[in-house]
Write an enzyme that holds these catalytic residues in place. Sequence first.
Site, PDB file in Angstrom:
ATOM      1  N   ASP A  72      38.723   4.970 -58.550  1.00  0.00           N
ATOM      2  CA  ASP A  72      37.688   5.758 -59.217  1.00  0.00           C
ATOM      3  C   ASP A  72      37.799   7.215 -58.798  1.00  0.00           C
ATOM      4  OD1 ASP A  72      35.551   5.921 -61.009  1.00  0.00           O
ATOM      5  OD2 ASP A  72      34.115   5.965 -59.363  1.00  0.00           O
ATOM      6  N   THR A 122      31.474  -3.213 -61.453  1.00  0.00           N
ATOM      7  CA  THR A 122      31.886  -2.148 -62.367  1.00  0.00           C
ATOM      8  C   THR A 122      32.035  -2.819 -63.723  1.00  0.00           C
ATOM      9  OG1 THR A 122      33.134  -1.096 -60.578  1.00  0.00           O
ATOM     10  CG2 THR A 122      33.658  -0.395 -62.831  1.00  0.00           C
ATOM     11  N   GLN A 143      24.948   4.329 -50.544  1.00  0.00           N
ATOM     12  CA  GLN A 143      26.010   5.338 -50.588  1.00  0.00           C
ATOM     13  C   GLN A 143      25.729   6.505 -49.637  1.00  0.00           C
ATOM     14  OE1 GLN A 143      26.578   6.855 -54.579  1.00  0.00           O
ATOM     15  NE2 GLN A 143      28.192   8.287 -53.993  1.00  0.00           N
ATOM     16  N   GLU A 160      26.905   4.986 -63.550  1.00  0.00           N
ATOM     17  CA  GLU A 160      27.745   6.166 -63.713  1.00  0.00           C
ATOM     18  C   GLU A 160      28.481   6.001 -65.035  1.00  0.00           C
ATOM     19  OE1 GLU A 160      30.030   6.840 -60.099  1.00  0.00           O
ATOM     20  OE2 GLU A 160      28.331   7.991 -59.308  1.00  0.00           O
ATOM     21  N   ASP A 164      30.238   2.578 -63.620  1.00  0.00           N
ATOM     22  CA  ASP A 164      30.477   2.401 -62.183  1.00  0.00           C
ATOM     23  C   ASP A 164      29.110   2.310 -61.492  1.00  0.00           C
ATOM     24  OD1 ASP A 164      31.945   2.300 -59.799  1.00  0.00           O
ATOM     25  OD2 ASP A 164      31.783   4.466 -59.524  1.00  0.00           O
ATOM     26  N   ARG A 203      22.584   4.278 -54.640  1.00  0.00           N
ATOM     27  CA  ARG A 203      22.587   5.628 -54.063  1.00  0.00           C
ATOM     28  C   ARG A 203      22.139   5.675 -52.613  1.00  0.00           C
ATOM     29  NH1 ARG A 203      26.070   7.802 -57.338  1.00  0.00           N
ATOM     30  NH2 ARG A 203      25.394   7.796 -59.512  1.00  0.00           N
ATOM     31  N   LYS A 226      29.447   0.801 -54.168  1.00  0.00           N
ATOM     32  CA  LYS A 226      30.139   0.751 -55.453  1.00  0.00           C
ATOM     33  C   LYS A 226      30.874  -0.563 -55.663  1.00  0.00           C
ATOM     34  CE  LYS A 226      29.793   5.406 -56.039  1.00  0.00           C
ATOM     35  NZ  LYS A 226      29.391   6.135 -57.246  1.00  0.00           N
ATOM     36  N   HIS A 254      28.818  16.850 -62.922  1.00  0.00           N
ATOM     37  CA  HIS A 254      28.347  15.782 -62.033  1.00  0.00           C
ATOM     38  C   HIS A 254      28.585  16.161 -60.575  1.00  0.00           C
ATOM     39  CE1 HIS A 254      27.614  11.787 -60.386  1.00  0.00           C
ATOM     40  NE2 HIS A 254      28.811  11.821 -59.824  1.00  0.00           N
ATOM     41  N   GLU A 287      21.153  12.155 -61.396  1.00  0.00           N
ATOM     42  CA  GLU A 287      21.070  13.507 -61.944  1.00  0.00           C
ATOM     43  C   GLU A 287      19.911  13.655 -62.937  1.00  0.00           C
ATOM     44  OE1 GLU A 287      25.330  14.925 -62.966  1.00  0.00           O
ATOM     45  OE2 GLU A 287      25.361  12.755 -62.763  1.00  0.00           O
ATOM     46  N   GLU A 303      31.295   6.570 -67.305  1.00  0.00           N
ATOM     47  CA  GLU A 303      32.686   6.973 -67.084  1.00  0.00           C
ATOM     48  C   GLU A 303      33.582   6.495 -68.221  1.00  0.00           C
ATOM     49  OE1 GLU A 303      34.368   6.503 -63.214  1.00  0.00           O
ATOM     50  OE2 GLU A 303      32.427   6.585 -62.186  1.00  0.00           O
TER      51      GLU A 303
END
Length: 438
Positions: free
Chosen positions: A140, A271, A254, A213, A247, A251, A267, A147, A378, A215
């Site tokens: 990834d 996925t 993480q 996420e 993904d 948070r 993560k 971002h 975000e 992607e």
Amino acid sequence: MPAAPCERHKGSDMNNHKSWVGGANTPDTDFPLQNLPYGVFSRAGEAPRCGVAIGDEVADLAALEQAGLIAVSGFAAPALNPFMARGKVAWAALRARLTSLLAEGGDPVLRDDAALRERVLLPQSGVIMHMPFTVAGYTDFYAGRHHAENVGTMFRGAENALPPNWLSIPIGYNGRASTVVVSGTPVRRPLGQIKPPEAELPLFSPTKRLDIELEFGAVLGQGSEMGTPLTVAEADELIFGYVLLNDWSARDIQAWEYQPLGPFQAKAFATTISPWVVPKAALEPFRVAAPERARPLLPYLREPGPMLYDIELEVRMRAEGQARDTVISRTNTSELYYSAAQQLTHHAIGGCKMNVGDLLGSGTISGPARENRGSLLELTWGGKEPLTLDGGIERRFIEDGDTLTLTGFARGDGYRIGFGACTGTILPAPALRAAWAP
Ligand code: CA
């Protein structure tokens, strides 16, 4: 790499290709004749096998193979890997043959044989989609500048938003291939270590900040040898096609674990990819140039032509029991700073061997405005500015029972190239075990 076709091919010449298959000529179908994406499907009780989406149907490639209508074999396999491994000459030949079999005015052998049509064309509404390929490795990246700047601002402050290496390296990490799943697979909320800012030590808990996420994933149809670097043009030739990719990210896990080796459990739990792999050939008319370089790239990373794509993306969210999705984000793959070919070039430059079935995630794709952000982190600015879904439901992060769906398509003149939905619903975290009691 072929010369940049751009505007010329978006319109007339390709648009003359209509299909006789139901639903294939509707302007808003994801699957016109110009697309022909590959997937793995089955009906209830049947063995999974390879197929191609056309209009409202799946064309069963194993049935076409059995009928002697296509020259390539191996489609009874439950994965595209054997076909991808055949290489680009085989990819182009099959695409041309399928186009002829399914086009108005093409080879009528399938169109005019009712019994054969019955065996080959199955309504998409009656099939189950499976993982389209066996994921050899999953890497990834972090190639969306908006971002990276948004997350960097939240984690490190505006003055250190972009890491010092970011404008020179398509940075990435090695993820887990084992938990890449096809759209529709439920995702269980992960457990892990969380350290609240005010706490001295971490606690063990289900994540409270579960996120998506948005992607774009590149699927490698060819590999490279260990110790053998690639040029960007060579890297592009290894790419078979693209998928949408979510993904999923925890948070809070993480934030505590990611330094110094990057994401791990935050993560690794899931996925999700779209069920259809859109061949690179279908996206050629939609190539666009990368944004202006804020810092010159080292020569090994320079693009020989336009390497990004113009694909409109959307994220939708729905709470359990809600009848309708709410669109929470719209952006475009052209917002990326590095292309998949550049990421792959960098991946192999030190000698890493790449394999058929490797999956490269682009990194979260956010655009410049708030409504273009590709993650809840975000969109809600770290949970401080909640989103409101239709019906007045507020969300900072994902709750149990929520369903998140990514869609995307390239817009041609009178047709579009789509991926099918990339969707997942969140299940509650595993029960806590007695052995873990404090
Ligand atoms: Ca990611």
